[in-house]
Motif scaffolding. Sequence first.
Motif, mmCIF file in Angstrom:
data_model
loop_
_atom_site.group_PDB
_atom_site.id
_atom_site.type_symbol
_atom_site.label_atom_id
_atom_site.label_comp_id
_atom_site.label_asym_id
_atom_site.label_seq_id
_atom_site.Cartn_x
_atom_site.Cartn_y
_atom_site.Cartn_z
ATOM 1 N N LYS A 11 47.729 34.026 40.916
ATOM 2 C CA LYS A 11 46.834 35.161 40.657
ATOM 3 C C LYS A 11 45.697 35.187 41.680
ATOM 4 O O LYS A 11 45.097 34.159 41.987
ATOM 5 C CB LYS A 11 46.272 35.048 39.246
ATOM 6 C CG LYS A 11 45.349 36.192 38.832
ATOM 7 C CD LYS A 11 44.892 36.000 37.401
ATOM 8 C CE LYS A 11 43.880 37.044 36.974
ATOM 9 N NZ LYS A 11 44.462 38.361 36.804
ATOM 10 N N GLY A 12 45.419 36.369 42.227
ATOM 11 C CA GLY A 12 44.297 36.554 43.137
ATOM 12 C C GLY A 12 44.537 36.118 44.561
ATOM 13 O O GLY A 12 43.599 36.043 45.353
ATOM 14 N N THR A 13 45.787 35.830 44.922
ATOM 15 C CA THR A 13 46.092 35.418 46.299
ATOM 16 C C THR A 13 46.958 36.466 46.993
ATOM 17 O O THR A 13 47.608 37.290 46.341
ATOM 18 C CB THR A 13 46.840 34.069 46.335
ATOM 19 O OG1 THR A 13 48.114 34.228 45.708
ATOM 20 C CG2 THR A 13 46.040 32.980 45.643
ATOM 21 N N LEU A 71 52.215 41.415 48.486
ATOM 22 C CA LEU A 71 51.205 41.947 47.576
ATOM 23 C C LEU A 71 49.859 41.478 48.097
ATOM 24 O O LEU A 71 49.731 40.325 48.535
ATOM 25 C CB LEU A 71 51.382 41.411 46.154
ATOM 26 C CG LEU A 71 52.618 41.792 45.364
ATOM 27 C CD1 LEU A 71 52.651 41.009 44.053
ATOM 28 C CD2 LEU A 71 52.642 43.285 45.085
ATOM 29 N N THR A 72 48.852 42.331 48.025
ATOM 30 C CA THR A 72 47.516 41.907 48.416
ATOM 31 C C THR A 72 46.889 41.074 47.306
ATOM 32 O O THR A 72 47.346 41.109 46.154
ATOM 33 C CB THR A 72 46.604 43.118 48.682
ATOM 34 O OG1 THR A 72 46.423 43.828 47.457
ATOM 35 C CG2 THR A 72 47.189 44.034 49.764
ATOM 36 N N ASN A 73 45.834 40.344 47.645
ATOM 37 C CA ASN A 73 45.142 39.556 46.633
ATOM 38 C C ASN A 73 44.524 40.448 45.557
ATOM 39 O O ASN A 73 44.432 40.057 44.403
ATOM 40 C CB ASN A 73 44.091 38.622 47.251
ATOM 41 C CG ASN A 73 43.057 39.356 48.059
ATOM 42 O OD1 ASN A 73 42.636 40.455 47.739
ATOM 43 N ND2 ASN A 73 42.627 38.741 49.142
ATOM 44 N N THR A 74 44.151 41.665 45.916
ATOM 45 C CA THR A 74 43.606 42.609 44.940
ATOM 46 C C THR A 74 44.664 42.977 43.906
ATOM 47 O O THR A 74 44.387 43.037 42.708
ATOM 48 C CB THR A 74 43.098 43.886 45.654
ATOM 49 O OG1 THR A 74 42.137 43.506 46.641
ATOM 50 C CG2 THR A 74 42.482 44.857 44.672
ATOM 51 N N VAL A 75 45.892 43.192 44.363
ATOM 52 C CA VAL A 75 46.979 43.524 43.442
ATOM 53 C C VAL A 75 47.355 42.324 42.589
ATOM 54 O O VAL A 75 47.480 42.433 41.365
ATOM 55 C CB VAL A 75 48.212 44.059 44.208
ATOM 56 C CG1 VAL A 75 49.403 44.239 43.268
ATOM 57 C CG2 VAL A 75 47.887 45.370 44.898
ATOM 58 N N THR A 78 45.330 41.549 39.505
ATOM 59 C CA THR A 78 45.496 42.369 38.299
ATOM 60 C C THR A 78 46.605 41.848 37.389
ATOM 61 O O THR A 78 46.748 42.318 36.259
ATOM 62 C CB THR A 78 45.820 43.833 38.661
ATOM 63 O OG1 THR A 78 47.102 43.885 39.295
ATOM 64 C CG2 THR A 78 44.751 44.435 39.567
ATOM 65 N N LEU A 79 47.391 40.880 37.861
ATOM 66 C CA LEU A 79 48.511 40.361 37.075
ATOM 67 C C LEU A 79 48.024 39.457 35.953
ATOM 68 O O LEU A 79 47.062 38.712 36.109
ATOM 69 C CB LEU A 79 49.482 39.613 37.981
ATOM 70 C CG LEU A 79 50.055 40.409 39.150
ATOM 71 C CD1 LEU A 79 50.942 39.520 40.010
ATOM 72 C CD2 LEU A 79 50.814 41.628 38.658
ATOM 73 N N ASN A 80 48.721 39.509 34.833
ATOM 74 C CA ASN A 80 48.345 38.746 33.649
ATOM 75 C C ASN A 80 49.169 37.453 33.577
ATOM 76 O O ASN A 80 50.383 37.513 33.381
ATOM 77 C CB ASN A 80 48.572 39.587 32.400
ATOM 78 C CG ASN A 80 48.105 38.919 31.138
ATOM 79 O OD1 ASN A 80 47.878 37.715 31.089
ATOM 80 N ND2 ASN A 80 47.958 39.719 30.094
ATOM 81 N N VAL A 112 53.186 34.086 36.706
ATOM 82 C CA VAL A 112 51.886 34.149 37.386
ATOM 83 C C VAL A 112 51.054 32.953 36.938
ATOM 84 O O VAL A 112 50.889 32.726 35.740
ATOM 85 C CB VAL A 112 51.159 35.466 37.051
ATOM 86 C CG1 VAL A 112 49.798 35.519 37.742
ATOM 87 C CG2 VAL A 112 52.009 36.671 37.437
ATOM 88 N N THR A 113 50.534 32.206 37.914
ATOM 89 C CA THR A 113 49.658 31.086 37.580
ATOM 90 C C THR A 113 48.214 31.581 37.576
ATOM 91 O O THR A 113 47.834 32.385 38.427
ATOM 92 C CB THR A 113 49.808 29.918 38.574
ATOM 93 O OG1 THR A 113 49.486 30.380 39.885
ATOM 94 C CG2 THR A 113 51.223 29.372 38.569
ATOM 95 N N PRO A 114 47.408 31.140 36.617
ATOM 96 C CA PRO A 114 46.026 31.615 36.532
ATOM 97 C C PRO A 114 45.153 31.047 37.651
ATOM 98 O O PRO A 114 45.528 30.090 38.332
ATOM 99 C CB PRO A 114 45.550 31.114 35.176
ATOM 100 C CG PRO A 114 46.436 29.965 34.846
ATOM 101 C CD PRO A 114 47.743 30.207 35.545
#
Length: 117
Positions: A11-13, A71-75, A78-80, A112-114
């Motif tokens: 997540k966030g990368t 995928l961008t880090n912004t996208v 948003t993943l849960n 998805v890892t947090p």
Amino acid sequence: MAHYEELTIDKGTDVSVELQLVNLDGSAKDLTGYSVSAKMATRYDERDSDKIPFTSIVATPADEGIVSLSLTNTVSDTLNPKKRYVYDVEISHLDSDSNTIVERVLEGIISVTPSVT
């Protein structure tokens, strides 16, 4: 028939996946004239507006059979992480009669890892 692969996204990368497509004889698939599309969703019957598209390109030179997904880090932010996602990758081209031929080359599940940061 598509290959099946489980993927993990942090997540966030920024996410980048490179696929090497090959023919049955093991040679690189020539993707000249092909386009690629890849999407992910929380379920197969998700509304199109809720599906998350990957940026998908056929790498140059196309005759080397490489597809790049990202995928961008912004996208990815948003993943849960509490959900699992399904995805697929399809390539398409026009045949000699101008019919669009679509082939699913990869599908699977994304975890998805947090992130703490």
